[in-house]
Write an enzyme that holds these catalytic residues in place. Sequence first.
Site, PDB file in Angstrom:
ATOM      1  N   PRO A 165       0.904  -1.342   0.055  1.00 27.36           N
ATOM      2  CA  PRO A 165       0.011   0.084   0.082  1.00 27.36           C
ATOM      3  C   PRO A 165       0.926   1.333  -0.068  1.00 27.36           C
ATOM      4  O   PRO A 165       1.796   1.271   0.596  1.00 27.36           O
ATOM      5  CB  PRO A 165      -0.757  -0.071   1.286  1.00 27.36           C
ATOM      6  CG  PRO A 165      -1.096  -1.714   1.580  1.00 27.36           C
ATOM      7  CD  PRO A 165       0.315  -2.136   1.002  1.00 27.36           C
ATOM      8  N   CYS A 166       0.328   2.303  -0.753  1.00 24.80           N
ATOM      9  CA  CYS A 166       1.295   3.395  -1.046  1.00 24.80           C
ATOM     10  C   CYS A 166       0.768   4.611  -0.351  1.00 24.80           C
ATOM     11  O   CYS A 166       1.365   5.877  -0.665  1.00 24.80           O
ATOM     12  CB  CYS A 166       1.390   3.623  -2.373  1.00 24.80           C
ATOM     13  SG  CYS A 166      -0.152   4.095  -3.472  1.00 24.80           S
ATOM     14  N   GLN A 167      -0.494   4.472   0.521  1.00 23.91           N
ATOM     15  CA  GLN A 167      -0.842   5.801   1.109  1.00 23.91           C
ATOM     16  C   GLN A 167      -0.005   6.707   1.863  1.00 23.91           C
ATOM     17  O   GLN A 167      -0.190   7.876   2.096  1.00 23.91           O
ATOM     18  CB  GLN A 167      -2.280   5.329   1.999  1.00 23.91           C
ATOM     19  CG  GLN A 167      -3.411   4.970   1.167  1.00 23.91           C
ATOM     20  CD  GLN A 167      -3.483   3.521   0.740  1.00 23.91           C
ATOM     21  OE1 GLN A 167      -2.597   2.875   0.748  1.00 23.91           O
ATOM     22  NE2 GLN A 167      -4.459   3.211   0.186  1.00 23.91           N
ATOM     23  N   ASN A 219       5.308   0.773  -6.798  1.00 25.24           N
ATOM     24  CA  ASN A 219       4.682   1.648  -5.851  1.00 25.24           C
ATOM     25  C   ASN A 219       4.563   3.150  -6.380  1.00 25.24           C
ATOM     26  O   ASN A 219       5.160   3.226  -7.657  1.00 25.24           O
ATOM     27  CB  ASN A 219       5.364   1.789  -4.543  1.00 25.24           C
ATOM     28  CG  ASN A 219       4.372   1.934  -3.569  1.00 25.24           C
ATOM     29  OD1 ASN A 219       3.778   2.956  -3.490  1.00 25.24           O
ATOM     30  ND2 ASN A 219       4.135   1.307  -2.525  1.00 25.24           N
TER      31      ASN A 219
END
Length: 357
Positions: A82-84, A126
Amino acid sequence: MKKNIMGLSLFSSAGIGEYFLSRVGIDIIVANELIKKRADLYQKIYPNHKMVIGDIRDQRIFNKVLNIALTNQVDFLIASPPCQGMSVAGKNRDVSNMANDNRNYLIMYVIAMIKKLKPAYILIENVPFLLKLELYIDNKLTPIKNILEDEFGSEYHIHFDILDAADYGTPQRRKRAIIRLNKKGTIWNLPLKQNIVSVEQAIGNLPSIESGKHSGLKWHYGRGHTEQQIEWMKHTPTGKSAFENLVHYPRKANGEKVKGYHSSYRRIRWDEPAPTITIRNDAISSQRNVHPGRPLLDGTYSDARVLSVLELMRLTGLPDNWEIPDDTPEILIRQIIGECIPPLLIENITREIFNEN
């Protein structure tokens, strides 16, 4: 005759990025995803893949994924942690904040899986800031590049690149950090760039539809917007923002002008790839996600709405017959498209494995 490679997909979401892997000769055997609604959709799209739902930080989940991969002699790993925590749309825009965001440490579980599985080929992707990421290792802030070189430099060739999906057949500008690891003794070059595909080429033949209307084509209907929003966008030319209008300008109920960026309430252009599709592609007030429109005889512009799901699919490189169930919630589809790496980019990168070896 080439032999297919067995693969593992970590942080798979609904599996958009891996959609064309079978065309190059990679068969995903097992996948892992934390969020159940995404994992369930993945399983419907790929009924022959084994989906392990759960948190990879849970040792039982990790071991279950690892054991399936080992049993099936998996030799390719793709991971999209996940890249948040790294996204430019998020709040953590400097290295120190990112180092303290637990989400950014999920890549360490990819590293742990590589150490146990030892696949011949690994692709980690990513947002571009991944290549600047620094994490605390033994109480020392360490760049992710150094972490990977220290762990795997003696066994693998390691490549760090930022690629734009638009350079590889996708009608969308979407830059991603691509980390490739391939065992020494193998070759994995980058693919050659391809001709740019414009929005016109991708969606220009679809019927025009207005907000709230249906074209009769699956997934091609106009999302509902307020009368005021429709009026603003009807008077907004192709490639322009409603904030640039002199009269039909976004206003509050009391008539006061809305303050906003010119990337909002903005139509995209026909003659170039689409801008990066965001997770909020359902909101007409979000970034660059309104249909380009065509001039009408009365001086207004058609298609005063956000892009339809079918248009988003095409601009991501997905086929019209993408195998998603009819009852899949529209918002879920929009979210996973807004998060994904375009599948043609992954296809082109991985095809080079077979071209060289």
